[in-house]
Design an enzyme around this catalytic site. Sequence first.
Site, PDB file in Angstrom:
ATOM      1  N   GLU A   1      -3.458 -27.882  -8.502  1.00  0.00           N
ATOM      2  CA  GLU A   1      -4.026 -27.266  -7.307  1.00  0.00           C
ATOM      3  C   GLU A   1      -3.151 -27.684  -6.113  1.00  0.00           C
ATOM      4  O   GLU A   1      -2.246 -26.971  -5.765  1.00  0.00           O
ATOM      5  CB  GLU A   1      -5.497 -27.671  -7.153  1.00  0.00           C
ATOM      6  CG  GLU A   1      -6.225 -26.715  -6.243  1.00  0.00           C
ATOM      7  CD  GLU A   1      -7.679 -26.463  -6.620  1.00  0.00           C
ATOM      8  OE1 GLU A   1      -8.131 -26.891  -7.687  1.00  0.00           O
ATOM      9  OE2 GLU A   1      -8.370 -25.815  -5.813  1.00  0.00           O
TER      10      GLU A   1
ATOM     11  N   GLU B   1     -13.565 -36.435  -4.743  1.00  0.00           N
ATOM     12  CA  GLU B   1     -14.000 -35.062  -4.507  1.00  0.00           C
ATOM     13  C   GLU B   1     -15.514 -34.940  -4.656  1.00  0.00           C
ATOM     14  O   GLU B   1     -16.171 -34.261  -3.880  1.00  0.00           O
ATOM     15  CB  GLU B   1     -13.316 -34.146  -5.528  1.00  0.00           C
ATOM     16  CG  GLU B   1     -13.752 -32.694  -5.447  1.00  0.00           C
ATOM     17  CD  GLU B   1     -12.931 -31.797  -6.346  1.00  0.00           C
ATOM     18  OE1 GLU B   1     -12.435 -32.284  -7.377  1.00  0.00           O
ATOM     19  OE2 GLU B   1     -12.783 -30.608  -6.019  1.00  0.00           O
TER      20      GLU B   1
HETATM   21  C1  BGC Z   1     -10.728 -27.465  -3.940  1.00  0.00           C
HETATM   22  C2  BGC Z   1     -11.558 -27.712  -2.722  1.00  0.00           C
HETATM   23  C3  BGC Z   1     -11.743 -26.401  -2.054  1.00  0.00           C
HETATM   24  C4  BGC Z   1     -12.562 -25.601  -3.016  1.00  0.00           C
HETATM   25  C5  BGC Z   1     -13.044 -24.302  -2.509  1.00  0.00           C
HETATM   26  C6  BGC Z   1     -11.506 -26.595  -4.866  1.00  0.00           C
HETATM   27  O1  BGC Z   1     -10.887 -26.319  -6.031  1.00  0.00           O
HETATM   28  O2  BGC Z   1     -10.294 -28.630  -4.542  1.00  0.00           O
HETATM   29  O3  BGC Z   1     -11.453 -28.840  -2.092  1.00  0.00           O
HETATM   30  O4  BGC Z   1     -12.170 -26.412  -0.761  1.00  0.00           O
HETATM   31  O5  BGC Z   1     -11.939 -25.437  -4.248  1.00  0.00           O
HETATM   32  O6  BGC Z   1     -14.331 -24.390  -2.386  1.00  0.00           O
END
Ligand code: BGC
Length: 953
Positions: free
Chosen positions: A477, A750
Amino acid sequence: MTQHGLTPGEVVSDVTISDVRFEHHRDAFGIGETRPRLSWIIATTARGWRQAGYEVEAYRSDGQLCDRTGRVESDQSVLVSWPFAPLSSREHLTVRVRVWGLDEQPSEWSDFSPVEAGLLHADDWAAQFITPDWVEDTTRPQPCPLLRREFDVRAGVTKARLYVTALGVYEAQLNGTTVCDHVLDPGWTSYNHRLRYQTFDVTSQLGEGRNAIGAILGDGWYRGRLGFGGGRRNIYGDRLALLAQLEIDYLDGTTERIVTDETWHAARGPILASDIYDGETYDARLELPGWSAPGYDDHEWVGVRRFDRNLAILVAPTGPPVRRTELVAPVAITTSASGHTIVDFGQNLVGRLRLTMYGEAGQTITLRHAEVLENGELCTRPLRTAQATDRYTLRGDGVETWEPRFTFHGFRYAEVEGWPGELQAHDIYAVVCHSDMERTGWFECSDPLLNRLHENVVWSMRGNFLDVPTDCPQRDERLGWTGDIQVFAPAACFLYDSAGFLTSWLADLAAEQDIAGVVPFVVPNVIPMPSIPAAAWGDAAVIVPWVLYQRFSDMGVLATQFDSMCAWVDHIATLTGEGRLWDKGFQFGDWLDPSAPPDKPGAARTDPHVVATAYFAHSAELLGQVADILGRADDQAHYLQLAAQVRDAFEAEYVTPAGRVLSDSETAYALVLQFGLLRDAEQRRHTGKRLAALVRESGYRISTGFVGTPLVCDALCSVGEFDAAFHLLTQRECPSWLYPVTMGATTIWERWDSLLPDGSVNPGQMTSFNHYAFGAVADWLHRTMGGLAPAAPGYRHLDVRPCPGGGLTRARARHITPYGAAECAWAIEAGQIEVVVVVPPNATASVTLPGGNATSIEVGSGTHRWSYPYSIKRNLHPRSLDSTINEFIDDPEAWTTVLTTMRQHLPSLARHMDVGTMMQWNDNMTLGQMLSLLPHADELPTALRAALAALER
Ligand code: BGC
């Protein structure tokens, strides 16, 4: 005139000027602004010092005065308009400043600060992009090309500059050595719209006679794999290319240019594959010693061909480059049960490994990286498809040192396979890499857990400010998720000077908005679908520039981003029509509310459309204020009216006259309180009470996601519920800010429970251990517990309102504001509190002392101290089975005792309470009454009585 420019007899004060800066550059070299705004920092022992005037002088490289302002009557010392003719390409000046205070005494002149423009126009480039003339299969990583050429240098070089960039990432070399200490240049921008180039002073790297220039290219973000779900390669193009222009000036006034053209040659080097997500593979046996030095025989190398690219997209950096900022040594090297060698660096960090080894040619060392261990083995599941694996094959000719060039990983642990001999701690280091911003903010207090929480925020910022503000740095990501930086920007701007970094990102955001004004989920945008608007994410377009204005007094960024902000708000206005409710379409909503199941992170308790319309009202309101600041009266009236309409629609749909708000959740109440969505004080009071009740009902555990969490402590304090805010902050049970700290976290996670209480890794698909979003609370620590908040843009006026609480005995927040260092520290000892406030010169502060009568004391610059009797409010009533559950919930120590005892005697109920889904109780129910409702609780009351009694001893 003396050398200070004073006439004899003129008195010099102790005022000194340091740190004369241009725009937000740490190093104003090769800049793109033709009229760079000037800032300077004033130091003086005088109290209440204010600037009455300033003078700026600019000199050419030959020491000749170029221009001077004479004395300008002005109190401005931050981002002052450029007073001279615009800089032209390559123009180099040194600038010095002096100031006068209200006492009319001049300071000494500052030291000279250099500024040099880069290449400002496309036609300044004689160079063209070149790419190796070979065929590649770019569906998979390819060896990194080397490019080179030689040239002659005459005697009498006065200066040499290298202007350089790449389609891909690059490392430039001159005569066998790299030209700089940057990492992953040119960084990541929205390459189709903006491509950065770098400028280097290479004067000292040239010698008379034969010289050589070379560059290594890597896939990087340009054509490497990017995006989740497998991602895509070649997003920006499938050819790597180099653009370089070396300009050599001679004493005789001539200039020679060595540029990328068809005279260069290319070869494949020892980097066999390189990818941001997957890592780097290097075979040292394939090195070409001396390839970037003169005299190297390149007759077997292939030619290059020109690669057409619009040079008008080239831009100079506005922020600092990525650098190696720290080396971290292992804290342990162990062998796992399955026989793997595992190195623990004691800190979850972002960067890569540096190895020093000695072994046989052809032996391959494999390095795998992970943030956590599970059952003592490397846990790579959270990385999803990112391989995060580096491989090095030895040359075998003595001691070898290696660090990958064009990748980075998020890791605390590394698994090392194939090491020749026994791996020793001094053989391996973690090299921390991130955008090299200046550290400007610090916080500490009497609670070591809170200090570690703050430290974790700093580490998560470091890990996720690697050229782009990313969500996370480790899995497949690492994207510039707009919502994450939207909530984290205030904390970021306190901790580090993020202005130049975020200015660049905002330019990308504006460039990536579609024709309708929609802001993509991620910037740079690599999502292969048309952009969809999402509240709190797209609102980064308005809120991030607003934060930069508040924290750095940068009106320029408001002006530059104004069209982008309007495009976003106008789009939502069109979408919602006359009804003004944003109640249709996709939303992330209060993402990662802890009540959402691991595989449904958007299933929050707060209706996503409540979030959406609240953000719409907030952004429209801010935009109205921005228009006012920019002197755009019509726009101001328009957006303030729009904001009022949205608030009316919100209220009609979601707020009861008494002040309940759909979805009766903490996030909903935090939004209406923080975004000013309630009409009257009575509603506000009622809402505040309801928020506090909900926070208590959840046992002071987090019940909010990405949207509510950054707001909830401020919302509580705004209605006087300070104790509740502290209680929430100091909670250690999951979910809470401190739970990860108790589990050994060294970065912000997270998910609240990325690591579950039993030590296993959360089974959710998205489980990063390095996500700054929930670390946004650091801004509350700085402003409220620390008491250091901006009351005017750039902290020119400080709102100093330290707020002791939570049983803490001291706290200290320190920030290098644009005016200089500001500080607020408080300490409670022996029934006295001491408050120390430092206000920088040319700034002022309103100080509201804790426990006082809430009237503020106005102070000017200098150090101010207050000391007076003060006692920490403590709830010391003994708790028993006759105490109400609410009383327990408000007494963290007693409540923890109850939970711990329950875990021992009735684990099923304790588990129920652990996850924050406690049974409902009425306000007056006692612990004893609750127990009487529970089956099989016979021995529990005795155990609880004993444990509670022990608390009183
Ligand atoms: C990310 C987040 C992002 C989200 C969208 C995720 O995969 O890691 O931090 O804001 O997707 O809601």
